[in-house]
Design a protein around this motif. Structure first.
Motif, short mmCIF file in Angstrom:
data_model
loop_
_atom_site.label_atom_id
_atom_site.label_comp_id
_atom_site.label_asym_id
_atom_site.label_seq_id
_atom_site.Cartn_x
_atom_site.Cartn_y
_atom_site.Cartn_z
N PRO A 246 116.58 -19.31 50.69
CA PRO A 246 117.15 -17.96 50.82
C PRO A 246 117.34 -17.58 52.28
CG PRO A 246 115.29 -17.98 49.29
CD PRO A 246 115.29 -19.30 49.98
N SER A 247 118.53 -17.07 52.60
CA SER A 247 118.78 -16.58 53.94
C SER A 247 118.22 -15.16 54.12
CB SER A 247 120.29 -16.56 54.23
OG SER A 247 120.83 -17.86 54.11
N PHE A 248 118.05 -14.47 53.00
CA PHE A 248 117.50 -13.11 53.02
C PHE A 248 116.68 -12.90 51.76
CE2 PHE A 248 117.83 -8.74 51.50
CZ PHE A 248 117.27 -8.04 52.56
N GLU A 249 115.54 -12.24 51.93
CA GLU A 249 114.66 -11.96 50.79
C GLU A 249 113.88 -10.69 51.04
OE1 GLU A 249 110.79 -13.97 48.54
OE2 GLU A 249 112.31 -15.27 49.46
N THR A 250 113.87 -9.81 50.05
CA THR A 250 113.11 -8.57 50.19
C THR A 250 112.64 -8.12 48.82
OG1 THR A 250 113.14 -6.33 51.09
CG2 THR A 250 115.13 -7.05 49.95
N GLU A 251 111.55 -7.36 48.80
CA GLU A 251 111.02 -6.81 47.56
C GLU A 251 111.00 -5.30 47.67
OE1 GLU A 251 107.25 -8.47 46.59
OE2 GLU A 251 107.97 -10.55 46.57
N THR A 252 111.56 -4.67 46.65
CA THR A 252 111.59 -3.21 46.58
C THR A 252 111.15 -2.78 45.19
OG1 THR A 252 113.42 -3.13 48.17
CG2 THR A 252 112.99 -1.14 46.88
N GLY A 253 110.04 -2.10 45.12
CA GLY A 253 109.53 -1.69 43.81
C GLY A 253 109.20 -2.91 42.95
N SER A 254 109.79 -2.97 41.78
CA SER A 254 109.54 -4.08 40.87
C SER A 254 110.67 -5.11 40.88
CB SER A 254 109.36 -3.55 39.44
OG SER A 254 110.54 -2.89 39.01
N ARG A 255 111.42 -5.16 41.99
CA ARG A 255 112.54 -6.09 42.09
C ARG A 255 112.44 -6.91 43.38
NH1 ARG A 255 112.79 -4.67 37.61
NH2 ARG A 255 114.57 -3.83 36.43
N ARG A 256 112.85 -8.17 43.27
CA ARG A 256 112.99 -9.03 44.45
C ARG A 256 114.46 -9.41 44.59
NH1 ARG A 256 110.17 -14.89 44.87
NH2 ARG A 256 111.63 -15.27 43.16
N TYR A 257 115.01 -9.25 45.79
CA TYR A 257 116.42 -9.53 46.04
C TYR A 257 116.51 -10.71 47.02
CZ TYR A 257 116.72 -4.77 44.21
OH TYR A 257 116.59 -3.65 43.43
N ARG A 258 117.36 -11.68 46.66
CA ARG A 258 117.52 -12.84 47.53
C ARG A 258 118.99 -13.22 47.66
NH1 ARG A 258 113.18 -17.42 45.94
NH2 ARG A 258 114.19 -17.27 43.90
N GLU A 259 119.34 -13.69 48.85
CA GLU A 259 120.70 -14.18 49.10
C GLU A 259 120.63 -15.61 49.64
OE1 GLU A 259 123.13 -10.06 50.26
OE2 GLU A 259 122.56 -11.51 51.82
N TYR A 260 121.43 -16.47 49.05
CA TYR A 260 121.61 -17.84 49.55
C TYR A 260 123.01 -17.89 50.16
CZ TYR A 260 117.68 -18.81 46.42
OH TYR A 260 116.46 -18.80 45.79
N ILE A 261 123.08 -18.23 51.44
CA ILE A 261 124.33 -18.14 52.18
C ILE A 261 124.83 -19.53 52.59
CG2 ILE A 261 125.44 -17.27 54.27
CD1 ILE A 261 124.78 -15.07 52.30
#
Length: 363
Positions: A246-261
């Motif tokens: 993952p080029s970017f990863e963050t957790e907010t509340g009950s969700r994890r967001y990831r981007e593969y670039i």
């Protein structure tokens, strides 16, 4: 009766520390029980063996076997408990996400099959699990096929690539720029995922997180791959992203967001089919080999570098499994300070419970 010899008592009490370790792990990790103090079983289990020897000498062997067998009994109960809970959760998720029911049923049957194997084969089933893990790691898959052909193909220059299955290397160049949804990064292509986070806190305050993917968005339009000799168009249909981090990863509340670039700076290695389309050469999915993948060149070189070590590790695990199987299968008995190995009757050995080996050992 089944009596332990005095010469074996210190060894069995030491073995009891190993039993205590498994008891502690099962009770704290699988049953989520809080032991106070946490080392209490390292005293109780060896003490049970010692008290059994002095208070019930004629039945001391059975007491040890019962203590040893309790590890497997507790483990089976824990696995059944977690398996049933997992099946129930899978049905709930399948109903919520409208997934095919047959996949949930198949996974449930696989769990039931494992339990039956454990009940009928006892500790021999662990060798089956090790065998299945090793076989699974070498069975055909996109990743395994990619690295298999990567080790056997030579890297071709894009300008002179031959038609058919080929390996090429270069940097991506966007035909149409993509913009990632979370960080608004301009790139060649991206994969965007959202995971649902589930947190569980035990009695000691330790938090365990698990992730379940609930959304996957792929934006991968045709692009060019360039090296010093030229460029080739990549048709991205069925393109597999292998070992991208993952080029970017963050957790907010009950969700994890990831981007593969996929950017224009990283050198990547691709394996697929070079094909003439009109007057142009394109690179696409190979229908014959069922292969079309790309991976960062740095990761590929790292995997090739450490592959010999991985093979040695697998060989070592196989040797350990074979030696363990030999120990469990081979009948043995102790005469004073001597350990005597007897001939192996495989038909007789596999017709009875593996735990009965201790009967042979203590005779």
């Amino acid at each position: 009766m089944f009596e332990i010899d005095i010469q074996l008592l210190p060894f069995l009490m030491l073995f009891g520390l190993g039993i205590a370790l498994f008891h502690t792990l099962i009770l704290t990790e699988l049953f989520k029980l809080k032991l106070k103090p946490g080392w209490i079983l390292f005293i109780i289990d060896p003490l049970i063996i010692a008290l059994g020897f002095f208070l019930f000498p004629k039945q001391s062997g059975f007491i040890f076997i019962g203590l040893f067998a309790s590890v497997f009994v507790l483990g089976i109960i824990a696995f059944i408990r977690h398996g049933i809970q997992g099946i129930v959760d899978s049905f709930r998720e399948a109903k919520k996400d409208k997934k095919p029911l047959w996949k949930v049923v198949a996974s449930g049957l696989a769990i039931v099959f494992f339990f039956l194997c454990f009940l009928f084969l006892g500790i021999y089933s662990f060798f089956i699990v090790i065998f299945l893990v090793i076989i699974t790691s070498i069975l055909p898959s996109n990743k395994n096929r990619f690295y298999f052909y990567q080790r056997n193909l030579s890297t071709s220059k894009i300008k002179s690539v031959a038609m058919g299955l080929a390996e090429i290397c270069g940097k991506a160049k966007a035909i149409t720029k993509a913009v990632s949804p979370h960080t608004s990064t301009q790139c060649v292509a991206y994969i965007y995922t959202i995971d649902e986070i589930t947190e569980k806190t035990d009695d000691d305050g330790r938090t365990d997180k698990s992730y379940r993917e609930i959304k996957r968005e792929i934006n991968a339009k045709n692009f060019l791959l360039q090296d010093e000799s030229g460029s080739i168009e990549i048709q991205t249909d069925k393109l597999e992203w292998i070992n991208f981090s993952p080029s970017f990863e963050t957790e907010t509340g009950s969700r994890r967001y990831r981007e593969y670039i996929l950017d224009e700076k990283t050198e990547i290695l691709m394996i697929g089919q070079a094909f003439y389309e009109g007057s142009n050469t394109i690179f696409r999915y190979d229908e014959t080999k069922k292969l079309f993948g790309m991976a960062p060149l740095e990761i590929v070189n790292f995997a090739n570098k450490w592959r010999p070590l991985k093979l040695r590790a697998v060989t070592t695990l196989l040797c350990i499994a074979l030696i363990s199987a030999f120990i469990f299968i081979t009948p043995m008995r102790a005469e004073g300070s001597r350990l005597i190995f007897e001939s192996i009757n495989l038909k007789e050995r596999f017709s009875k419970n593996p735990l009965e080996m201790f009967n042979d050992f203590f005779k």
